[in-house]
Design an enzyme around this catalytic site. Structure first.
Site, PDB file in Angstrom:
ATOM      1  N   ASN A 126       0.547  -1.447  -0.212  1.00 23.55           N
ATOM      2  CA  ASN A 126      -0.004   0.119   0.159  1.00 23.55           C
ATOM      3  C   ASN A 126       0.660   1.137  -0.301  1.00 23.55           C
ATOM      4  OD1 ASN A 126      -1.607   2.187   0.888  1.00 23.55           O
ATOM      5  ND2 ASN A 126      -2.863   1.029   1.559  1.00 23.55           N
ATOM      6  N   ASP A 181      -0.674   4.862  -0.384  1.00 25.63           N
ATOM      7  CA  ASP A 181      -1.102   5.819   0.413  1.00 25.63           C
ATOM      8  C   ASP A 181      -0.055   6.961   0.508  1.00 25.63           C
ATOM      9  OD1 ASP A 181      -3.120   4.131  -0.429  1.00 25.63           O
ATOM     10  OD2 ASP A 181      -3.972   4.425   1.232  1.00 25.63           O
ATOM     11  N   ARG A 233       3.707  18.460   2.153  1.00 23.46           N
ATOM     12  CA  ARG A 233       4.137  19.642   1.230  1.00 23.46           C
ATOM     13  C   ARG A 233       3.202  20.634   0.522  1.00 23.46           C
ATOM     14  NH1 ARG A 233       9.676  20.836   2.734  1.00 23.46           N
ATOM     15  NH2 ARG A 233       9.290  23.251   1.462  1.00 23.46           N
ATOM     16  N   ARG A 283      -7.492  12.416   1.198  1.00 22.38           N
ATOM     17  CA  ARG A 283      -6.111  12.947   2.080  1.00 22.38           C
ATOM     18  C   ARG A 283      -5.526  11.962   1.926  1.00 22.38           C
ATOM     19  NH1 ARG A 283      -7.649   9.449   7.783  1.00 22.38           N
ATOM     20  NH2 ARG A 283      -9.344  10.246   6.589  1.00 22.38           N
ATOM     21  N   HIS A 284      -5.248  10.955   1.176  1.00 22.85           N
ATOM     22  CA  HIS A 284      -3.685  11.198   0.351  1.00 22.85           C
ATOM     23  C   HIS A 284      -3.762  10.839  -1.244  1.00 22.85           C
ATOM     24  CE1 HIS A 284      -5.439   7.427   1.610  1.00 22.85           C
ATOM     25  NE2 HIS A 284      -4.928   7.363   2.524  1.00 22.85           N
ATOM     26  N   THR A 331      -8.091   3.317   8.852  1.00 26.52           N
ATOM     27  CA  THR A 331      -9.230   2.672   9.300  1.00 26.52           C
ATOM     28  C   THR A 331      -9.856   1.492  10.095  1.00 26.52           C
ATOM     29  OG1 THR A 331      -9.329   2.089   6.644  1.00 26.52           O
ATOM     30  CG2 THR A 331     -10.741   1.311   7.608  1.00 26.52           C
ATOM     31  N   GLY A 354      -1.944  -2.957  10.059  1.00 25.94           N
ATOM     32  CA  GLY A 354      -0.981  -2.877  11.537  1.00 25.94           C
ATOM     33  C   GLY A 354       0.194  -4.067  11.504  1.00 25.94           C
ATOM     34  N   GLY A 403       0.965  -1.407   4.203  1.00 21.92           N
ATOM     35  CA  GLY A 403       1.351  -0.767   4.106  1.00 21.92           C
ATOM     36  C   GLY A 403       2.319   0.683   4.741  1.00 21.92           C
TER      37      GLY A 403
END
Length: 264
Positions: A6, A8, A17, A48-49, A100, A213, A234
């Site tokens: 992942n 992201d 930035r 958001r990403h 999540t 996680g 990720g």
């Protein structure tokens, strides 16, 4: 066992930035060289990403299969259908959450999820449902036509952090007033639950993935579960890439998976 990466949080770093680097698209070559099996991205409703711009370029240019995580929001599903990734993984989504926080409630939102699944299938997109290791959720996932589930390993990962790391001495403490004996039992019980969930899913002809996680330490117990055929990781890999470089961070995870499989 396949490994999806992942990416992201490459976009998270860029967006901090509000400039054009690091570009998530550049990660695709590194993932391939490092032996990753899949690229995973999450097109969140609040962007958001990963942005629509990122998602389009990744789907058009990736030589690895693209697994796109998304909510069941109709606008988002329409975007996924237009982009046609290899797979859509339906996840729950709250605007206020940091990450999540749990699995999709397939029972509560059966009609909405079934509608999304059918539309994705009409557009030749494989569907996975990101759910907790709950037997009834697994059964319902099979009933509504998903080809795959991804078992949410967040609870397991949090218990492992509390039991095996110093996180309770940091500002990010997870559990209050739980002694090590209790945490050890919780860890054992959660692993057993994930194993049983994976077994049930396979019995129902669902392919089984796992994620959330997972890191170099806690991934070993998950790899030992033979019914799980894919991991999606990720944050831990992107975090370690700051120190190791992205290619080496991926290779290290691939080697841990391979060594664990060889031992079992």
């Amino acid at each position: 066992m396949k490994l999806g990466i992942n990416i992201d949080h490459i976009a998270t770093l860029r967006n901090a930035r509000r400039i054009n680097e690091p570009d998530p698209l550049m990660a695709l070559h590194v993932l391939k060289e490092a032996g990753a099996d899949q690229v995973t991205i999450h097109l969140r409703e609040d962007r958001r990403h990963i942005t629509d711009y990122d998602a389009k370029r990744i789907c058009e240019n990736s030589f690895l299969p693209v697994n796109m995580e998304c909510s069941i929001n109709e606008e988002i599903i329409d975007i996924i259908c237009a982009l046609k990734p290899h797979r859509a993984t339906l996840v729950p989504e709250k605007r206020e959450e940091v990450t999540t926080e749990g699995g999709l409630d397939v029972i509560k939102f059966e009609n909405e999820i079934k509608k999304a699944v059918e539309k994705l299938h009409e557009n030749d997109i494989e569907v996975s449902l990101f759910i907790d290791p709950d037997f009834e959720q697994i059964k319902k996932s099979a009933q509504i036509g998903a080809q795959m589930i991804e078992i949410h390993t967040g609870k397991y990962a949090n218990i492992d952090l509390a039991f095996n790391t110093n996180i309770n001495y940091t500002p990010f403490k997870i559990f209050d007033n739980l002694d090590r004996k209790t945490l050890k039992k919780m860890l054992k019980d959660e692993i057993a639950l994930i194993k049983d969930a994976a077994l049930l899913a396979k019995d129902l002809d669902l392919e089984v993935a796992a994620g959330h996680g997972l890191n170099y330490q806690n991934v070993v117990e998950i790899v030992k579960i033979k019914e799980i055929s894919e991991l999606n990781i990720g944050h831990s890999i992107i975090a370690n890439s700051v120190f190791l470089g992205l290619k080496e961070a991926i290779i290290k995870m691939k080697n841990i998976i391979k060594e664990t499989e060889n031992e079992n």
